[in-house]
Motif scaffolding. Structure first.
Motif, mmCIF file in Angstrom:
data_model
loop_
_atom_site.group_PDB
_atom_site.id
_atom_site.type_symbol
_atom_site.label_atom_id
_atom_site.label_comp_id
_atom_site.label_asym_id
_atom_site.label_seq_id
_atom_site.Cartn_x
_atom_site.Cartn_y
_atom_site.Cartn_z
ATOM 1 N N SER A 16 -7.963 15.076 -1.571
ATOM 2 C CA SER A 16 -7.545 15.483 -2.916
ATOM 3 C C SER A 16 -6.854 14.347 -3.679
ATOM 4 C CB SER A 16 -6.635 16.702 -2.854
ATOM 5 O OG SER A 16 -5.487 16.416 -2.095
ATOM 6 N N LEU A 17 -6.576 13.235 -3.012
ATOM 7 C CA LEU A 17 -5.950 12.084 -3.660
ATOM 8 C C LEU A 17 -7.016 11.169 -4.249
ATOM 9 C CD1 LEU A 17 -3.276 11.310 -0.941
ATOM 10 C CD2 LEU A 17 -2.819 12.082 -3.268
ATOM 11 N N PRO A 18 -6.694 10.450 -5.329
ATOM 12 C CA PRO A 18 -7.658 9.492 -5.872
ATOM 13 C C PRO A 18 -7.898 8.345 -4.892
ATOM 14 C CG PRO A 18 -5.557 9.340 -7.032
ATOM 15 C CD PRO A 18 -5.448 10.490 -6.075
ATOM 16 N N ALA A 19 -8.913 7.537 -5.161
ATOM 17 C CA ALA A 19 -9.255 6.430 -4.257
ATOM 18 C C ALA A 19 -8.072 5.483 -4.069
ATOM 19 C CB ALA A 19 -10.465 5.674 -4.796
ATOM 20 N N THR A 20 -7.396 5.144 -5.157
ATOM 21 C CA THR A 20 -6.201 4.295 -5.097
ATOM 22 C C THR A 20 -5.041 5.108 -5.648
ATOM 23 O OG1 THR A 20 -7.570 2.330 -5.489
ATOM 24 C CG2 THR A 20 -5.190 2.082 -5.798
ATOM 25 N N LEU A 54 1.617 10.617 4.854
ATOM 26 C CA LEU A 54 1.091 9.396 4.242
ATOM 27 C C LEU A 54 1.101 8.240 5.233
ATOM 28 C CD1 LEU A 54 0.114 7.814 1.772
ATOM 29 C CD2 LEU A 54 2.502 7.561 1.091
ATOM 30 N N TYR A 55 2.211 8.047 5.928
ATOM 31 C CA TYR A 55 2.299 6.933 6.869
ATOM 32 C C TYR A 55 1.490 7.193 8.140
ATOM 33 C CZ TYR A 55 5.327 4.904 3.497
ATOM 34 O OH TYR A 55 5.799 4.370 2.326
ATOM 35 N N ARG A 56 1.274 8.443 8.474
ATOM 36 C CA ARG A 56 0.379 8.762 9.596
ATOM 37 C C ARG A 56 -1.046 8.366 9.220
ATOM 38 N NH1 ARG A 56 -2.523 13.140 10.035
ATOM 39 N NH2 ARG A 56 -1.170 14.406 8.722
ATOM 40 N N TRP A 57 -1.447 8.667 7.970
ATOM 41 C CA TRP A 57 -2.789 8.264 7.501
ATOM 42 C C TRP A 57 -2.933 6.741 7.525
ATOM 43 C CZ3 TRP A 57 -2.321 11.742 2.579
ATOM 44 C CH2 TRP A 57 -2.594 13.081 2.920
ATOM 45 N N ARG A 58 -1.873 6.060 7.096
ATOM 46 C CA ARG A 58 -1.918 4.595 7.110
ATOM 47 C C ARG A 58 -2.045 4.067 8.532
ATOM 48 N NH1 ARG A 58 3.418 1.440 6.311
ATOM 49 N NH2 ARG A 58 3.547 2.289 8.397
ATOM 50 N N ASP A 59 -1.229 4.595 9.439
ATOM 51 C CA ASP A 59 -1.226 4.118 10.821
ATOM 52 C C ASP A 59 -2.531 4.424 11.550
ATOM 53 O OD1 ASP A 59 1.301 3.177 10.302
ATOM 54 O OD2 ASP A 59 2.332 4.811 11.354
ATOM 55 N N GLU A 85 -6.772 5.773 8.001
ATOM 56 C CA GLU A 85 -7.420 6.607 6.993
ATOM 57 C C GLU A 85 -7.120 6.125 5.580
ATOM 58 O OE1 GLU A 85 -7.517 11.009 8.017
ATOM 59 O OE2 GLU A 85 -5.932 10.240 9.353
ATOM 60 N N VAL A 86 -5.997 5.435 5.421
ATOM 61 C CA VAL A 86 -5.675 4.758 4.159
ATOM 62 C C VAL A 86 -5.237 3.334 4.489
ATOM 63 C CG1 VAL A 86 -5.006 6.855 2.909
ATOM 64 C CG2 VAL A 86 -3.251 5.495 4.046
ATOM 65 N N VAL A 87 -5.430 2.443 3.526
ATOM 66 C CA VAL A 87 -5.031 1.050 3.669
ATOM 67 C C VAL A 87 -3.921 0.800 2.651
ATOM 68 C CG1 VAL A 87 -5.824 -1.337 3.430
ATOM 69 C CG2 VAL A 87 -7.372 0.409 4.337
ATOM 70 N N GLU A 88 -2.869 0.143 3.072
ATOM 71 C CA GLU A 88 -1.785 -0.188 2.153
ATOM 72 C C GLU A 88 -2.112 -1.524 1.491
ATOM 73 O OE1 GLU A 88 3.056 0.122 1.897
ATOM 74 O OE2 GLU A 88 2.123 0.020 3.869
ATOM 75 N N LEU A 89 -2.411 -1.497 0.177
ATOM 76 C CA LEU A 89 -2.774 -2.700 -0.569
ATOM 77 C C LEU A 89 -1.553 -3.525 -0.959
ATOM 78 C CD1 LEU A 89 -5.437 -1.214 -3.023
ATOM 79 C CD2 LEU A 89 -5.831 -2.375 -0.836
ATOM 80 N N GLY A 133 3.836 0.474 -1.343
ATOM 81 C CA GLY A 133 3.739 1.730 -2.073
ATOM 82 C C GLY A 133 2.405 2.005 -2.743
ATOM 83 N N VAL A 134 1.404 1.136 -2.547
ATOM 84 C CA VAL A 134 0.061 1.324 -3.120
ATOM 85 C C VAL A 134 -0.934 1.460 -1.978
ATOM 86 C CG1 VAL A 134 -1.758 0.338 -4.561
ATOM 87 C CG2 VAL A 134 0.637 -0.024 -5.167
ATOM 88 N N PHE A 135 -1.675 2.543 -2.015
ATOM 89 C CA PHE A 135 -2.598 2.863 -0.928
ATOM 90 C C PHE A 135 -4.012 3.078 -1.459
ATOM 91 C CE2 PHE A 135 1.638 4.155 0.179
ATOM 92 C CZ PHE A 135 1.795 3.693 1.480
ATOM 93 N N ARG A 136 -4.988 2.872 -0.577
ATOM 94 C CA ARG A 136 -6.388 3.130 -0.915
ATOM 95 C C ARG A 136 -7.022 3.856 0.254
ATOM 96 N NH1 ARG A 136 -9.919 2.185 -4.714
ATOM 97 N NH2 ARG A 136 -12.112 1.870 -4.216
ATOM 98 N N ARG A 137 -7.737 4.926 -0.088
ATOM 99 C CA ARG A 137 -8.431 5.673 0.962
ATOM 100 C C ARG A 137 -9.475 4.778 1.622
ATOM 101 N NH1 ARG A 137 -10.252 10.582 -2.454
ATOM 102 N NH2 ARG A 137 -12.135 10.076 -1.287
ATOM 103 N N ALA A 138 -9.555 4.838 2.941
ATOM 104 C CA ALA A 138 -10.495 3.998 3.683
ATOM 105 C C ALA A 138 -11.943 4.383 3.391
ATOM 106 C CB ALA A 138 -10.212 4.090 5.181
ATOM 107 N N ASP A 139 -12.181 5.629 2.970
ATOM 108 C CA ASP A 139 -13.552 6.059 2.677
ATOM 109 C C ASP A 139 -13.987 5.716 1.250
ATOM 110 O OD1 ASP A 139 -11.986 7.881 1.294
ATOM 111 O OD2 ASP A 139 -13.050 9.656 2.011
ATOM 112 N N ALA A 140 -13.102 5.114 0.468
ATOM 113 C CA ALA A 140 -13.430 4.726 -0.911
ATOM 114 C C ALA A 140 -14.239 3.430 -0.897
ATOM 115 C CB ALA A 140 -12.154 4.542 -1.722
#
Length: 195
Positions: A6-10, A26-31, A34-38, A41-48
């Motif tokens: 449900s979150l945008p790509a970035t 959020l940090y579980r997704w990063r670890d 599932e998301v990459v920290e650009l 405080g800025v994240f991007r979904r790995a499937d984007a």
């Protein structure tokens, strides 16, 4: 609980909190990748889809009123191959300068009256845009900051601009007048035209 889909790509951590995503999730997704920290405080979904300029996307997300300028803009416009060690952005003197340590960022402060001259945008990922100065404004900014960024870069960018079909000196001179550097720009155009 809100799911990652449900979150945008970035997105920012603040956006995620606004959608009731717990920081722990959020940090579980990063670890888990599932998301990459650009940037902080800025994240991007790995499937984007992979962005064409991830550093620009990260900086623009952190500083949405800033404009990509100078050498960074020249690279995006294909006027230079010289990658700078930092993303170069401009902010109006009326704005607070952002402090971004990663990706490395250089901030220029431009006059509020001329800040929006040549403002454009470029798509760095599907549906995601970054504010950037157009190619003619980029040429003029590099000419007026040549003492700081280097004369060779300014002249290379000007020559590449002029070599492109359809590019004319008129827009460059118009920006040069507005930004108070018509003398050096006219001289550089004369030299480029004499070749």
């Amino acid at each position: 609980m809100v799911g990652l889909e449900s979150l945008p790509a970035t997105f920012t951590a603040r956006m995620a909190r606004g959608m009731e995503v717990h920081p722990r999730d959020l940090y579980r997704w990063r670890d888990s990748g599932e998301v990459v920290e650009l940037s902080r405080g800025v994240f991007r979904r790995a499937d984007a889809p992979e962005p064409s300029h991830p550093d620009l996307l990260a900086v623009a997300t952190r500083a949405p009123r800033a404009v990509v300028c100078c050498a960074s803009a020249a690279v995006v416009h294909g006027l230079s191959d010289e990658m700078e060690p930092s993303v170069q952005i401009a902010v109006s003197v009326a704005q607070n300068a952002p402090r971004i340590s990663y990706p490395p960022t250089t901030v220029f402060r431009f006059d509020a009256e001329t800040f929006e001259f040549g403002l454009s945008r470029v798509e760095v990922a599907p549906g995601e845009f970054v504010r950037i100065y157009d190619s003619a404004r980029t040429v003029v900014d590099l000419m007026r900051l040549r003492h700081r960024l280097g004369e060779p870069l300014a002249h290379t960018v000007l020559n590449r601009y002029l070599e492109r079909p359809g590019n004319r000196p008129a827009p460059v001179l118009e920006y040069a007048r507005a930004l108070g550097v018509v003398g050096p720009v006219r001289s550089a155009l004369d030299i480029a035209g004499a070749r």
